[in-house]
Every structure is written in structure tokens, then in C-alpha cells.
Design a protein around this motif. Structure first.
Motif, PDB file in Angstrom:
ATOM      1  N   UNK A   1      -9.109   5.972   2.718  1.00  0.00           N
ATOM      2  CA  UNK A   1      -7.650   5.965   2.568  1.00  0.00           C
ATOM      3  C   UNK A   1      -7.051   7.290   3.050  1.00  0.00           C
ATOM      4  N   UNK A   2      -6.049   7.224   3.911  1.00  0.00           N
ATOM      5  CA  UNK A   2      -5.410   8.459   4.393  1.00  0.00           C
ATOM      6  C   UNK A   2      -3.980   8.180   4.820  1.00  0.00           C
ATOM      7  N   UNK A   3      -3.181   9.254   4.819  1.00  0.00           N
ATOM      8  CA  UNK A   3      -1.797   9.164   5.288  1.00  0.00           C
ATOM      9  C   UNK A   3      -1.798   9.382   6.802  1.00  0.00           C
ATOM     10  N   UNK A   4      -1.186   8.466   7.514  1.00  0.00           N
ATOM     11  CA  UNK A   4      -1.103   8.602   8.960  1.00  0.00           C
ATOM     12  C   UNK A   4       0.300   9.079   9.322  1.00  0.00           C
ATOM     13  N   UNK A   5       0.379  10.335   9.741  1.00  0.00           N
ATOM     14  CA  UNK A   5       1.679  10.964   9.983  1.00  0.00           C
ATOM     15  C   UNK A   5       2.442  10.241  11.099  1.00  0.00           C
TER      16      UNK A   5
ATOM     17  N   UNK B   1       0.844  -1.206   0.000  1.00  0.00           N
ATOM     18  CA  UNK B   1       0.000   0.000   0.000  1.00  0.00           C
ATOM     19  C   UNK B   1       0.876   1.252   0.000  1.00  0.00           C
ATOM     20  N   UNK B   2       1.893   1.250   0.846  1.00  0.00           N
ATOM     21  CA  UNK B   2       2.749   2.438   0.960  1.00  0.00           C
ATOM     22  C   UNK B   2       3.475   2.741  -0.349  1.00  0.00           C
ATOM     23  N   UNK B   3       3.816   1.717  -1.077  1.00  0.00           N
ATOM     24  CA  UNK B   3       4.503   1.933  -2.359  1.00  0.00           C
ATOM     25  C   UNK B   3       3.518   2.312  -3.458  1.00  0.00           C
ATOM     26  N   UNK B   4       2.329   1.724  -3.415  1.00  0.00           N
ATOM     27  CA  UNK B   4       1.410   1.845  -4.546  1.00  0.00           C
ATOM     28  C   UNK B   4       0.587   3.137  -4.529  1.00  0.00           C
ATOM     29  N   UNK B   5       0.233   3.617  -3.354  1.00  0.00           N
ATOM     30  CA  UNK B   5      -0.607   4.824  -3.290  1.00  0.00           C
ATOM     31  C   UNK B   5       0.058   6.009  -4.011  1.00  0.00           C
ATOM     32  N   UNK B   6       1.350   6.286  -3.744  1.00  0.00           N
ATOM     33  CA  UNK B   6       1.970   7.398  -4.487  1.00  0.00           C
ATOM     34  C   UNK B   6       2.031   7.140  -5.997  1.00  0.00           C
TER      35      UNK B   6
ATOM     36  N   UNK C   1      -0.291   5.624  -7.753  1.00  0.00           N
ATOM     37  CA  UNK C   1      -1.627   5.971  -8.260  1.00  0.00           C
ATOM     38  C   UNK C   1      -1.760   7.488  -8.364  1.00  0.00           C
ATOM     39  N   UNK C   2      -1.211   8.178  -7.352  1.00  0.00           N
ATOM     40  CA  UNK C   2      -1.263   9.655  -7.381  1.00  0.00           C
ATOM     41  C   UNK C   2      -0.489  10.188  -8.573  1.00  0.00           C
ATOM     42  N   UNK C   3       0.665   9.597  -8.833  1.00  0.00           N
ATOM     43  CA  UNK C   3       1.480  10.015  -9.975  1.00  0.00           C
ATOM     44  C   UNK C   3       0.703   9.834 -11.280  1.00  0.00           C
ATOM     45  N   UNK C   4      -0.073   8.744 -11.342  1.00  0.00           N
ATOM     46  CA  UNK C   4      -0.867   8.473 -12.549  1.00  0.00           C
ATOM     47  C   UNK C   4      -2.088   9.393 -12.636  1.00  0.00           C
ATOM     48  N   UNK C   5      -2.408  10.063 -11.538  1.00  0.00           N
ATOM     49  CA  UNK C   5      -3.605  10.913 -11.513  1.00  0.00           C
ATOM     50  C   UNK C   5      -4.876  10.090 -11.426  1.00  0.00           C
ATOM     51  N   UNK C   6      -4.776   8.883 -10.850  1.00  0.00           N
ATOM     52  CA  UNK C   6      -5.948   8.014 -10.715  1.00  0.00           C
ATOM     53  C   UNK C   6      -6.368   7.971  -9.243  1.00  0.00           C
ATOM     54  N   UNK C   7      -7.636   7.655  -9.057  1.00  0.00           N
ATOM     55  CA  UNK C   7      -8.187   7.654  -7.699  1.00  0.00           C
ATOM     56  C   UNK C   7      -8.366   6.234  -7.190  1.00  0.00           C
ATOM     57  N   UNK C   8      -7.763   5.955  -6.045  1.00  0.00           N
ATOM     58  CA  UNK C   8      -7.929   4.640  -5.427  1.00  0.00           C
ATOM     59  C   UNK C   8      -9.328   4.551  -4.820  1.00  0.00           C
ATOM     60  N   UNK C   9     -10.043   3.481  -5.103  1.00  0.00           N
ATOM     61  CA  UNK C   9     -11.455   3.398  -4.685  1.00  0.00           C
ATOM     62  C   UNK C   9     -11.605   3.076  -3.196  1.00  0.00           C
ATOM     63  N   UNK C  10     -11.141   3.971  -2.369  1.00  0.00           N
ATOM     64  CA  UNK C  10     -11.236   3.772  -0.926  1.00  0.00           C
ATOM     65  C   UNK C  10     -11.376   5.142  -0.266  1.00  0.00           C
ATOM     66  N   UNK C  11     -12.618   5.544   0.076  1.00  0.00           N
ATOM     67  CA  UNK C  11     -12.829   6.876   0.655  1.00  0.00           C
ATOM     68  C   UNK C  11     -12.118   7.042   1.998  1.00  0.00           C
TER      69      UNK C  11
ATOM     70  N   UNK D   1       0.242   4.737   4.894  1.00  0.00           N
ATOM     71  CA  UNK D   1      -1.110   4.964   4.384  1.00  0.00           C
ATOM     72  C   UNK D   1      -2.019   3.944   5.044  1.00  0.00           C
ATOM     73  N   UNK D   2      -3.132   4.414   5.570  1.00  0.00           N
ATOM     74  CA  UNK D   2      -4.092   3.499   6.191  1.00  0.00           C
ATOM     75  C   UNK D   2      -5.292   3.346   5.267  1.00  0.00           C
TER      76      UNK D   2
END
Lengths: 264, 332
Positions: free
Chosen positions: B266-270, B247-252, B254-264, B275-276
Motif C-alpha cells: 500500500x502506498x500513496x501515488x503522488x 480505498x482513498x477514503x478509508x486509508x486515512x 485507518x491512519x487516524x485510528x492508528x491501525x495498520x492496513x494489512x497490505x505491505x 492510494x495504490x
């Protein structure tokens, strides 16, 4: 060696157009046969044959890319390998009709492959002496691959021909059914004649007789019987195909046709 | 391709040490503890052997069944280059299946028996391949997400205590990482393409995200064999650890691709520096595992059909080989 005289002769505008057409034909046969083999991937009789058929498909698609790219350059209208592969309709395809025949069972695919392997062995071998250095170089690469393809196909022809009563009967039936398309393999037309005169392509008499000897040798090893000559003159190389090609193309060209101009 | 979930299903292994002397078992564990490789002729507890046979054969089956969803697009690949790359990729998967069957054979089971187990439904394969490839973008998504998840699982197996499996995985991982980059490149091309192509890419992410997340198997609390597999160094990380890494590798990406991960959710936990994700729908996971996924039926039927249609060919090859053998003494 010429096919029946009633064949429509398409006059070529120039020898460059004939050159384009000659290279295009080689590319189309590799492409169409490679596409057919691609249908097998994941469905072969054993894992080793799945890998083997995929290998053949890969080599043939690779050959098609080299031939079609070169053909596009000879044509000089800016068509690249993909424009030629995906944006022509069936009557513009110039492959051997044998290559487009459906896969059938594994034995049927083996017979089709073997007949074309034997043909490509002779054509590519002869093209090593072409005055067209680029064509000779592509042929040299393709010849190495085709030697392996022939080992695969003649090996299976022998196993199936000599194997069980069922396999023998099946593969003989496939041979009987596909043999009629071999009348096209070495029937020269004006394109072949122009290329021969220019030293680009070989005269076909010698490759034809060598093909015939090799076929007899392989058939003997496989205990199969050479079918009688079938006189119908097929003209896939001039764009007159069997019903199967357009179905194949509608599948192969689906994305390019549905999304015109898209980059993939 | 492979999923961590594989080692958690199927028959229960025998308890460690059953039927072997305590001294042998202790020596075996000591070898593993000092990272010595166990080889085919080494003594090993039967439970270790059975666990590996199950895991390696299921991994092999996954490679073979995995040829089908992507093979579905070989004839429709949009360019000749894409077609060649896809054929090569699917062929690699067949090759992985072959090394893995061979690795499993070193444990005393024949490939034919393993294939029989696959076709009868007794053996499992990765559930991810029970999802359909509906558009060309699915080929990209499989490379990017499914192969990406597979790599997370497989890199640690390169250090598996069983030598033949570990060595097979080294080559497989190299090829898988190439596949992953190819898949991402397909997604990138689509994401930078026309509106229709971007929609195709988003739709594929929509459908493949959660199944990819589930590839890591049940969460640690529900994973039955993790502890024993870890002691044997067949497994090095828990399902949840690997899932989080993916998840930690893939979320960024997806962001780079400009695509939205289908998980409302989903958030970064500082605080955690992770990413949770929101809750995983384990009902879906178990339904697909139990045979009720969208393509379970088609996948198994395709394998059975190929096996049946190829029977006469295999029989002919065997008959020819027998004839050749019987001819040889006469020729000599």
C-alpha cells in the motif's frame, strides 16, 4: 394474593433501599426479557416477525436502561446501568423468573411475552399515579410501548391458538408449561408493601384481577384453556432463579467480565 | 448492505431488445438517456427486468443474511447502549431487505419465490457475509468497512433508472451512513482503549480489509455486464472506480485510528493522487463465491433452519386468516 408463607423475607435496611430494589426489579425484568428476545434476531419465522421481535427487544432494553440508571442513583453507590447489568451475578438479579425462561419455539416466546405484557400493562398503568414523578414518567413511556407489545403478542396468541391443530397444540403446551411462573407476578412482599405505603407503588389486588380478566379475554379469543393454578412460590424478584439465568448472564456479561474496567 | 459484485453473477440476462419491438426499445433507451425514471408499469426490455430482479433480490438477500454475522454479537454486546444500537442496526438491515423485496416485487416476482431461490442456493448474496464475526471488534469493522464499502456502491443506485429501486436506496443510504459512523466509533473506542482492545481492533482490520476490498467485485477487465448496466443506468461507476474511491477514503481513517492496513504494498501515488494497493487475491474471492468461504455453510443453514422452524407459524397465520375471512360474511 400472597405466595406461600414459607418464603424468606429479606428485611430492607431503609425505605430508600426498598425503593432501589423496587425500581431494580422492574429494570431487571425488562433487561432479561429484552436479552432473550435479542436471541431471536435473524432467526424468526418471517421477516416481519424478525423486525417485530427486534422492536420489542429494543423497547425493553430501553426501559431497562431508564430503570437501572434510576435504580443506581437511588442506591447511591455509583453504579450505573452497565455496572448493574454486567457486574452482578444471578442471585443479585431481581427479574421475574418468567422473563428468564428460554425462548423455545416462536409460540413459546409469544406466550412468555404475552403473559409479561399483560403484567407490565397493569403495573405501568398503576405507576402513572406514583408519588415518584420520575418513576411515573418512565412508566408512562413504557406503557405506550407495552400497548404495542401486547398487540403483537395477543395477536400472535390468537393466530397460533386459532390457526392449525398443530399450532393450537403447541401454544397450549407452552401456556401449560409457563403458567406456573405466573404465581410470582402479583405476590407482594415487604418491598411492595413499603412502596405501597409510601404511595410509590400500587396495591397489587386490583392490577392482579385486571390482569386475570385480560388474560381470560385473550385466551378466549385464542381458543386456549387457562391452566389450573400452580402453587409453587417463585422468588426471582428476591434473587432466587431457575437454572437458566446464570447461563444467560455468562453470555451477556462475557466482555465486561473478561476485560475488567475496559471502556466500550 | 450490498456489493457491486452482485450484478456480475448468476444467470446471463437476455440480449437487449429480444422479444420487443425496436421502436419500444429505442423509446425506452431515450427515456433513460434523459434521466426519466422507469416505473413498474412502464414498458421495459425483458433483459432489463431480469437484470433488476436479479440485482435487487440479491441485494435483499444480502441484507437478510447480513443480519446473521452482526446478530451473533447482540447477546454479548458490552454495554446496554451498544446492545440497543446493534439491535437497531440489525433491525434496519431487515427493514432494508423488506423494502428491497418489495421493490423487486414491482417487477413481477413474489417474495416467497425469491426466498426459495436463496434457500435452494440458486440466488446469491454478498460474499462478505460468509466471513465470521470472531470478536466484538468485528462488529465495529463491519460497520466501518463493510457498510463503508456498501455506501460507495449504493449512493449511485439512488439515481438508478428504475424508480422503486432508486427510491428504496435513498432511505437505505441514510441508514447505512449512520451505521458506518457507528462502526467507526466502535473502532475508535477500541483503538483508544487498552492494549487488548487495540489488538482486537487490529485483528479485525486484518481479517476484514481484503474481503471489503473485494466487495466491489472483479476488476473492470473481468466484469461482464458493466457496459450494459451502465447504458441502462442501473450502474453509474465501474467496480474499480468505486473500489479506488473507497480505498482513498478509508486509508486515512485507518491512519487516524492508528491501525495498520494489512497490505505491505500500500502506498500513496503522488502523480495519480490515489492510494495504490497490492494485488487482490481473486482466488479467495472466487472460492468464497463458489461456496467455500468460512461461513457459507452456516449462513445458509441458519436461514434454512429459521425458515423450516417457522413453517408451522406461517401456516397457522394463513389458517387463521382464512377462518377470519370465512367468518366475516356470517357476522355481517
Amino acid at each position: 394474593m400472597s405466595a406461600a408463607g414459607a418464603a424468606p423475607q429479606q428485611p430492607e435496611a431503609s425505605s430508600r433501599a426498598a425503593h432501589f430494589r423496587y425500581v431494580l426489579r422492574l429494570g431487571d425484568t425488562s433487561l432479561v426479557l429484552g436479552q432473550r428476545l435479542g436471541e431471536w434476531v435473524g432467526h424468526a419465522p418471517a421477516l416481519e416477525e424478525d423486525l417485530g421481535l427486534a422492536n420489542l427487544a429494543l423497547d425493553l432494553i430501553g426501559q431497562a436502561r431508564l430503570f437501572l440508571t434510576y435504580a443506581g442513583e437511588l442506591e447511591g453507590r455509583g453504579r450505573d446501568e452497565d455496572a448493574l447489568a454486567f457486574l452482578r451475578d444471578a442471585p443479585e438479579f431481581t427479574n421475574l423468573t418468567l422473563a428468564e425462561q428460554p425462548n423455545g419455539d416462536f409460540g413459546h416466546t409469544v406466550v412468555r411475552q404475552w403473559l409479561i405484557d399483560c403484567w407490565q400493562l397493569e403495573i405501568y398503568e398503576a405507576l402513572l399515579a406514583s408519588t415518584d414523578a420520575r418513576l411515573a414518567a418512565i412508566a408512562a413511556k413504557a406503557l405506550k410501548e407495552t400497548r404495542y407489545h401486547h398487540r403483537f403478542s395477543s395477536g400472535w396468541l390468537m393466530r397460533l391458538g386459532d390457526g392449525t391443530d398443530e399450532s393450537h397444540a403447541r401454544v397450549q403446551r407452552s401456556l401449560d408449561s409457563l403458567w406456573r411462573f405466573t404465581s410470582e407476578l402479583f405476590a407482594p412482599d415487604d418491598v411492595d408493601e413499603r412502596m405501597r405505603a409510601a404511595g410509590i407503588a400500587p396495591a397489587l389486588a386490583e392490577p392482579s384481577s385486571r390482569w386475570s380478566s385480560r388474560v381470560d379475554e385473550d385466551l378466549a379469543a385464542a381458543t386456549l384453556v387457562r391452566p389450573a393454578a400452580a402453587p409453587y412460590p417463585w422468588h426471582g424478584r428476591r434473587g432466587v432463579h431457575t437454572e437458566h439465568l446464570s447461563h444467560m448472564l455468562s453470555e451477556m456479561q462475557h466482555l465486561q467480565r473478561t476485560y475488567p474496567g475496559a471502556r466500550w | 448492505m450490498y456489493t457491486q459484485a452482485l450484478d456480475t453473477h448468476g444467470k446471463e440476462p437476455l440480449p437487449a431488445g429480444a422479444g420487443s419491438s425496436a421502436a419500444l426499445a429505442q423509446r425506452f433507451q431515450e427515456r433513460i438517456d434523459v434521466e426519466e425514471k422507469i416505473e413498474p408499469k412502464s414498458w421495459m426490455p425483458d433483459a432489463y427486468r431480469q437484470t433488476l430482479i436479479r440485482q435487487i433480490s440479491q441485494h435483499a438477500h444480502s441484507e437478510i443474511v447480513g443480519m446473521l454475522p452482526e446478530g451473533n454479537w447482540i447477546t454479548r454486546a458490552p454495554t446496554l447502549r451498544r446492545k440497543a444500537v446493534l439491535i437497531a442496526k440489525v433491525q434496519d438491515e431487515g427493514g432494508h431487505g423488506m423494502y428491497l423485496y418489495s421493490a423487486a416485487e414491482t417487477l413481477g416476482i413474489a417474495r416467497a419465490e425469491m426466498i426459495e431461490q436463496l434457500l435452494s442456493g440458486a440466488a446469491r448474496y454478498s460474499s462478505i457475509f460468509n466471513y465470521p464475526t470472531l470478536t466484538w471488534a468485528d462488529v465495529g469493522a463491519i460497520g466501518w468497512l463493510v457498510d463503508g464499502a456498501a455506501i460507495m456502491n449504493q449512493i449511485p443506485i439512488c439515481r438508478c433508472s428504475y424508480g422503486p429501486y432508486a427510491r428504496a436506496m435513498v432511505r437505505i443510504c441514510k441508514e447505512e451512513s449512520f451505521h458506518q459512523r457507528q462502526g467507526f466509533e466502535i473502532m475508535l473506542t477500541l483503538a483508544q482503549g487498552s492494549a487488548a482492545q487495540r489488538a482486537m481492533a487490529q485483528d479485525a482490520l486484518q481479517r476484514w480489509w481484503w474481503p471489503s476490498i473485494m466487495m466491489f467485485g472483479p476488476s473492470d477487465a473481468d466484469s461482464k455486464h458493466t457496459a450494459q448496466s451502465m447504458r441502462w443506468k442501473i450502474k453509474r461507476f465501474s467496480n474499480d472506480e468505486l473500489r479506488q474511491k473507497f480505498i482513498d477514503i478509508t486509508v486515512p481513517q485507518a491512519q487516524f485510528l492508528g491501525l495498520t492496513i494489512p497490505d505491505p504494498a500500500l502506498r500513496w501515488d503522488e502523480a495519480a493522487q490515489h492510494y495504490l494497493i497490492g494485488p487482490i487475491d481473486w482466488n479467495e474471492f472466487h472460492a468464497v463465491l463458489a461456496g467455500h468461504g468460512p461461513c457459507n455453510h452456516e449462513r445458509l443453514e441458519a436461514r434454512r433452519a429459521a425458515h423450516e422452524a417457522g413453517r408451522w407459524v406461517r401456516e397457522a397465520a394463513a389458517a387463521h386468516a382464512a377462518k377470519e375471512r370465512s367468518r366475516q360474511p356470517q357476522a355481517a
